[in-house]
Design a protein around this motif. Structure first.
Motif, PDB file in Angstrom:
ATOM      1  N   PHE A   4       0.836  -1.209   0.000  1.00 27.18           N
ATOM      2  CA  PHE A   4       0.000   0.000   0.000  1.00 27.18           C
ATOM      3  C   PHE A   4       0.866   1.254   0.000  1.00 27.18           C
ATOM      4  CE2 PHE A   4      -3.658  -2.647   1.275  1.00 27.18           C
ATOM      5  CZ  PHE A   4      -4.606  -2.099   0.423  1.00 27.18           C
ATOM      6  N   TYR A  22      -5.167  -4.445   6.544  1.00 28.40           N
ATOM      7  CA  TYR A  22      -4.820  -4.883   5.192  1.00 28.40           C
ATOM      8  C   TYR A  22      -3.307  -4.844   5.040  1.00 28.40           C
ATOM      9  CZ  TYR A  22      -9.670  -3.478   4.194  1.00 28.40           C
ATOM     10  OH  TYR A  22     -11.016  -3.317   4.207  1.00 28.40           O
ATOM     11  N   THR A  24      -1.518  -6.191   1.974  1.00 30.55           N
ATOM     12  CA  THR A  24      -1.172  -5.851   0.580  1.00 30.55           C
ATOM     13  C   THR A  24      -2.450  -5.518  -0.188  1.00 30.55           C
ATOM     14  OG1 THR A  24      -1.281  -8.183   0.126  1.00 30.55           O
ATOM     15  CG2 THR A  24       0.921  -7.250   0.342  1.00 30.55           C
ATOM     16  N   PRO A  25      -2.327  -4.700  -1.230  1.00 29.21           N
ATOM     17  CA  PRO A  25      -3.518  -4.399  -2.034  1.00 29.21           C
ATOM     18  C   PRO A  25      -3.991  -5.645  -2.773  1.00 29.21           C
ATOM     19  CG  PRO A  25      -1.618  -3.042  -2.692  1.00 29.21           C
ATOM     20  CD  PRO A  25      -1.126  -4.032  -1.707  1.00 29.21           C
ATOM     21  N   THR A  26      -5.266  -5.750  -2.986  1.00 33.79           N
ATOM     22  CA  THR A  26      -5.805  -6.848  -3.800  1.00 33.79           C
ATOM     23  C   THR A  26      -5.520  -6.504  -5.265  1.00 33.79           C
ATOM     24  OG1 THR A  26      -7.956  -5.803  -4.069  1.00 33.79           O
ATOM     25  CG2 THR A  26      -7.687  -7.211  -2.135  1.00 33.79           C
ATOM     26  N   GLN A  29      -7.200  -3.419  -6.560  1.00 35.99           N
ATOM     27  CA  GLN A  29      -6.652  -2.201  -5.946  1.00 35.99           C
ATOM     28  C   GLN A  29      -5.298  -1.855  -6.572  1.00 35.99           C
ATOM     29  OE1 GLN A  29      -6.718  -3.471  -1.848  1.00 35.99           O
ATOM     30  NE2 GLN A  29      -8.947  -3.293  -1.715  1.00 35.99           N
ATOM     31  N   GLN A  47     -16.083  -8.202  -9.377  1.00 37.88           N
ATOM     32  CA  GLN A  47     -17.269  -8.476  -8.579  1.00 37.88           C
ATOM     33  C   GLN A  47     -16.972  -8.231  -7.110  1.00 37.88           C
ATOM     34  OE1 GLN A  47     -17.070 -12.558 -10.078  1.00 37.88           O
ATOM     35  NE2 GLN A  47     -17.402 -13.183  -7.991  1.00 37.88           N
ATOM     36  N   THR A  48     -18.023  -8.334  -6.338  1.00 38.71           N
ATOM     37  CA  THR A  48     -17.871  -8.102  -4.913  1.00 38.71           C
ATOM     38  C   THR A  48     -16.948  -9.159  -4.286  1.00 38.71           C
ATOM     39  OG1 THR A  48     -19.085  -7.794  -2.895  1.00 38.71           O
ATOM     40  CG2 THR A  48     -19.985  -9.389  -4.386  1.00 38.71           C
ATOM     41  N   GLY A  49     -16.230  -8.782  -3.256  1.00 36.52           N
ATOM     42  CA  GLY A  49     -15.309  -9.724  -2.619  1.00 36.52           C
ATOM     43  C   GLY A  49     -13.884  -9.566  -3.125  1.00 36.52           C
ATOM     44  N   THR A  50     -13.706  -8.721  -4.126  1.00 35.41           N
ATOM     45  CA  THR A  50     -12.361  -8.545  -4.697  1.00 35.41           C
ATOM     46  C   THR A  50     -11.636  -7.351  -4.069  1.00 35.41           C
ATOM     47  OG1 THR A  50     -13.339  -7.156  -6.407  1.00 35.41           O
ATOM     48  CG2 THR A  50     -13.020  -9.469  -6.960  1.00 35.41           C
ATOM     49  N   GLY A  51     -12.325  -6.619  -3.211  1.00 33.94           N
ATOM     50  CA  GLY A  51     -11.744  -5.410  -2.629  1.00 33.94           C
ATOM     51  C   GLY A  51     -12.015  -4.194  -3.498  1.00 33.94           C
ATOM     52  N   LYS A  52     -13.026  -4.268  -4.339  1.00 32.41           N
ATOM     53  CA  LYS A  52     -13.274  -3.179  -5.298  1.00 32.41           C
ATOM     54  C   LYS A  52     -13.703  -1.889  -4.593  1.00 32.41           C
ATOM     55  CE  LYS A  52     -17.974  -4.590  -6.479  1.00 32.41           C
ATOM     56  NZ  LYS A  52     -18.741  -3.635  -5.705  1.00 32.41           N
ATOM     57  N   THR A  53     -14.411  -1.996  -3.469  1.00 32.93           N
ATOM     58  CA  THR A  53     -14.867  -0.772  -2.796  1.00 32.93           C
ATOM     59  C   THR A  53     -13.671   0.097  -2.395  1.00 32.93           C
ATOM     60  OG1 THR A  53     -16.619  -2.170  -1.914  1.00 32.93           O
ATOM     61  CG2 THR A  53     -16.511   0.086  -1.079  1.00 32.93           C
ATOM     62  N   TYR A  96     -11.943   4.243   6.092  1.00 37.97           N
ATOM     63  CA  TYR A  96     -10.740   4.740   5.417  1.00 37.97           C
ATOM     64  C   TYR A  96     -10.535   6.255   5.577  1.00 37.97           C
ATOM     65  CZ  TYR A  96     -11.609   0.272   3.089  1.00 37.97           C
ATOM     66  OH  TYR A  96     -11.884  -1.048   2.831  1.00 37.97           O
ATOM     67  N   ASP A 317     -21.254  -7.611   2.770  1.00 37.96           N
ATOM     68  CA  ASP A 317     -19.988  -8.084   3.274  1.00 37.96           C
ATOM     69  C   ASP A 317     -20.153  -8.540   4.709  1.00 37.96           C
ATOM     70  OD1 ASP A 317     -17.341  -8.640   3.502  1.00 37.96           O
ATOM     71  OD2 ASP A 317     -16.827  -6.608   4.127  1.00 37.96           O
ATOM     72  N   ARG A 345     -15.074 -16.373   2.802  1.00 32.91           N
ATOM     73  CA  ARG A 345     -14.436 -15.071   2.560  1.00 32.91           C
ATOM     74  C   ARG A 345     -13.159 -14.927   3.374  1.00 32.91           C
ATOM     75  NH1 ARG A 345     -18.155 -11.758  -0.172  1.00 32.91           N
ATOM     76  NH2 ARG A 345     -17.599  -9.692   0.553  1.00 32.91           N
TER      77      ARG A 345
HETATM   78  P1  AMP Z   1     -15.393  -5.604  -1.523  1.00 35.36           P
HETATM   79  O1  AMP Z   1     -15.054  -6.391  -2.758  1.00 35.36           O
HETATM   80  O2  AMP Z   1     -15.111  -4.186  -1.668  1.00 35.36           O
HETATM   81  O3  AMP Z   1     -16.792  -5.912  -1.062  1.00 35.36           O
HETATM   82  O4  AMP Z   1     -14.428  -6.097  -0.332  1.00 35.36           O
HETATM   83  C1  AMP Z   1     -14.487  -7.366   0.219  1.00 35.36           C
HETATM   84  C2  AMP Z   1     -13.775  -7.483   1.558  1.00 35.36           C
HETATM   85  O5  AMP Z   1     -12.368  -7.400   1.412  1.00 35.36           O
HETATM   86  C3  AMP Z   1     -14.148  -6.409   2.574  1.00 35.36           C
HETATM   87  O6  AMP Z   1     -14.384  -7.060   3.800  1.00 35.36           O
HETATM   88  C4  AMP Z   1     -12.923  -5.563   2.712  1.00 35.36           C
HETATM   89  O7  AMP Z   1     -12.818  -5.043   4.023  1.00 35.36           O
HETATM   90  C5  AMP Z   1     -11.811  -6.559   2.422  1.00 35.36           C
HETATM   91  N1  AMP Z   1     -10.599  -5.956   1.839  1.00 35.36           N
HETATM   92  C6  AMP Z   1     -10.549  -4.955   0.940  1.00 35.36           C
HETATM   93  N2  AMP Z   1      -9.269  -4.700   0.599  1.00 35.36           N
HETATM   94  C7  AMP Z   1      -8.516  -5.563   1.277  1.00 35.36           C
HETATM   95  C8  AMP Z   1      -7.098  -5.803   1.339  1.00 35.36           C
HETATM   96  N3  AMP Z   1      -6.245  -5.113   0.617  1.00 35.36           N
HETATM   97  N4  AMP Z   1      -6.660  -6.778   2.164  1.00 35.36           N
HETATM   98  C9  AMP Z   1      -7.532  -7.498   2.894  1.00 35.36           C
HETATM   99  N5  AMP Z   1      -8.872  -7.339   2.880  1.00 35.36           N
HETATM  100  C10 AMP Z   1      -9.354  -6.384   2.080  1.00 35.36           C
END
Ligand code: AMP
Length: 521
Positions: A4, A22, A24-26, A29, A47-53, A96, A317, A345
């Motif tokens: 990061f 966190y 490392t970035p997904t 990210q 899609q959701t779960g990838t850390g896209k938010t 954040y 989530d 997850r």
């Molecule tokens: P999202 O795809 O945005 O719904 O994120 C899914 C989950 O991943 C959420 O619980 C976030 O808090 C978590 N998350 C997002 N970025 C990271 C990261 N870099 N490392 C670990 N977890 C993460």
């Protein structure tokens, strides 16, 4: 490996990210953030779960860290298709942005306009909203979108499903063309492609984990069962479900149970409760306060079984879900991936069980085709031999009417329902004493209304009277939009309806009198 700290985020954002745990970035990210920080538009296919938010929230906060909000002129706008998703983005923002002075407002149905107006009046940096509610505020003259520097569209494919694309186009046109845009979608349907071509300027296209990918940490099992009679499918499926839950014992700490139709969500939740399971429904017809309470309960562990429709649970989530049960095989293959992605997850192990009857064969084939492998089969539990259609009578009037045409005997006697209780001795961990059967007739649910009632449009809303019952109307309108998607998925255009819900019409036969010409006198 990129860290990061390498991403040129604002130090205050970095601090919050480290605190969030966190390391490392997904991949999304890592790919999206550098482009976003350079000021480019980003088209994220994830899609959701990838850390896209976080992939759009972190650069958004970094960009807004300098500068101040002006009254009624938000500096950025995040659009999400459902209230829950909007609320989730807002929660992420709070995490954040905790070391910054940035302000936010959440505009969703179910919250009074007054409170939201006050926040906007003071000036907000980030406005997070569902499209309908945002336009309602705009039309009340409470909001100016000409100060928007960054606009985010999250889950665009869901927006498309829910009929929000015209609203999104309109909102794009209300914001300055100089804005920076982050646009996220799990899939790129032609309509989505069209919008991105129209409103994004030379976007950096970043793409992660194809839709058909299911997590390695999820153990998937398919349970095929053949109902003894077609009209008993629903009751027997409930028995199969209860047995599957019980057979998991303590390993099932909590579960999301998916149904295809909202009306079945209600009936299943009620039935499970009657059988002593700690269950509650969540879908778009419920009051926002009820939805929030139910979700909070599920998150904090006071509610064990969440019975959900796809819309209500999408993108939520909830980190620790041990099991997902597909009470119905989803009629859209991609929903299978979204549903089972609620478990397993963050590296945890999860189990996803799907119950299928022969009428699900074509949906199952589509899922297996998408996954490019067959789902592992498990042995379906043996049904309670005394099981009778009992609380089948709880299904809504429409289905019953159709069934009764097929000479089904109505059977809603409490004694028969009692016979349907689990035979295994081990009770679920938090099982409550089995309550007495409730009223056997469920209230008809709005989603079951004729399709025309479920359809809504922005222009129609604009002609609604102002003030008075307006909040309530808008609230219903929001929900109807949720319904609209459910209706479509249920086969609103004549697709995918289950047998019980088919319209009985004249077929190809047109009565003779309809074909005769009018005689002028
Ligand atoms: P999202 O795809 O945005 O719904 O994120 C899914 C989950 O991943 C959420 O619980 C976030 O808090 C978590 N998350 C997002 N970025 C990271 C990261 N870099 N490392 C670990 N977890 C993460």
């Amino acid at each position: 490996m990129i860290k990061f700290a390498d991403l040129k985020l604002d130090p205050k954002v970095l601090k919050a990210v480290v605190e969030a745990g966190y390391e490392t970035p997904t991949p999304i990210q890592e790919q999206a953030i550098p482009h976003a920080l350079e000021g480019r538009d980003v088209l994220g296919i994830a899609q959701t779960g990838t850390g896209k938010t976080a992939s759009f929230t972190l650069p958004l906060i970094t960009r807004l860290a300098r500068g101040r909000a002006r009254a009624r002129m938000p500096r950025s706008l995040v659009l999400a298709p459902t209230r829950e998703l909007a609320a989730q983005v807002a929660e992420n923002f709070d995490i954040y942005a905790k070391y910054t002075k940035l302000t936010k407002a959440l505009l969703i149905g179910g919250v009074s306009f007054g409170e939201q107006d006050k926040l906007i009046d003071r000036g907000v940096d980030v406005l997070i909203a569902t499209p309908g509610r945002l336009l309602d505020h705009f039309e009340r003259g409470k909001l100016l979108l000409t100060g928007v520097e960054v606009m985010v569209v999250d889950e665009a494919d869901r927006m498309l499903d829910m009929g929000f694309i015209p609203d999104i186009e309109r909102i794009f046109n209300l914001t300055p063309f100089t804005r920076q845009t982050f646009f996220y979608s799990a899939t790129m349907a032609p309509e989505i492609e069209r919008i991105t071509n129209m409103f994004l300027s030379n976007p950096a296209r970043v793409e992660v984990a194809r839709q058909a990918t299911t997590s390695e940490t999820i153990e998937q099992t398919l349970y095929e069962f053949k109902p003894s009679r077609k009209d008993r499918t629903f009751a027997e499926k409930r028995d199969v479900l209860r047995r599957l839950i019980l057979s998991e014992g303590d390993a099932c700490t909590n579960a999301i149970i998916f149904c295809n139709r909202k009306v079945d969500v209600d009936v299943l939740a009620k039935s499970l409760k009657q059988h002593g399971f700690d269950a509650a429904p969540i879908h778009g017809d419920l009051d926002q306060s009820v939805r929030t309470r139910t979700l909070d309960g599920f998150r904090d562990g006071t509610l064990k079984y969440l019975i959900a429709s796809d819309v209500a649970a999408r993108g939520l989530d909830i980190p620790a879900v041990s099991h997902v049960f597909n009470f119905d095989v989803p009629s859209h293959a991609e929903d299978y991936v979204h549903r089972i992605g609620r478990t397993g997850r963050a590296g945890r192990k999860g189990k996803a069980f799907t119950i299928a009857s022969p009428s699900d064969d074509k949906y199952l084939a589509a899922i297996e085709h998408m996954l490019q492998r067959p789902l592992p089969r498990g042995e379906a539990p043996t049904l309670d031999p005394q099981l009778d259609s009992g609380d089948e009578a709880q299904r809504p009037a429409r289905s019953r009417t159709v069934r009764s045409r097929r000479t089904e005997k109505p059977a809603d006697k409490p004694a028969e329902m009692a016979a349907e209780s689990p035979v295994k001795s081990e009770a679920p961990a938090k099982a409550k004493p089995e309550p007495k059967p409730e009223s056997t007739v469920a209230q008809p649910v709005v989603a079951e209304a004729a399709p025309s009632e479920a359809v809504d449009s922005a222009p129609a809303r604009r002609h609604e009277p102002r003030g008075g019952k307006r909040d309530e109307m808008v609230e219903n309108h929001d929900d109807r939009r949720d319904d609209r998607r459910d209706n479509r998925r249920d086969g609103g255009r004549g697709r995918n309806r289950d047998d019980n819900s088919q319209v009985v019409g004249m077929g190809d036969h047109v009565p003779d009198f309809l074909l005769r010409a009018f005689k002028t006198l």
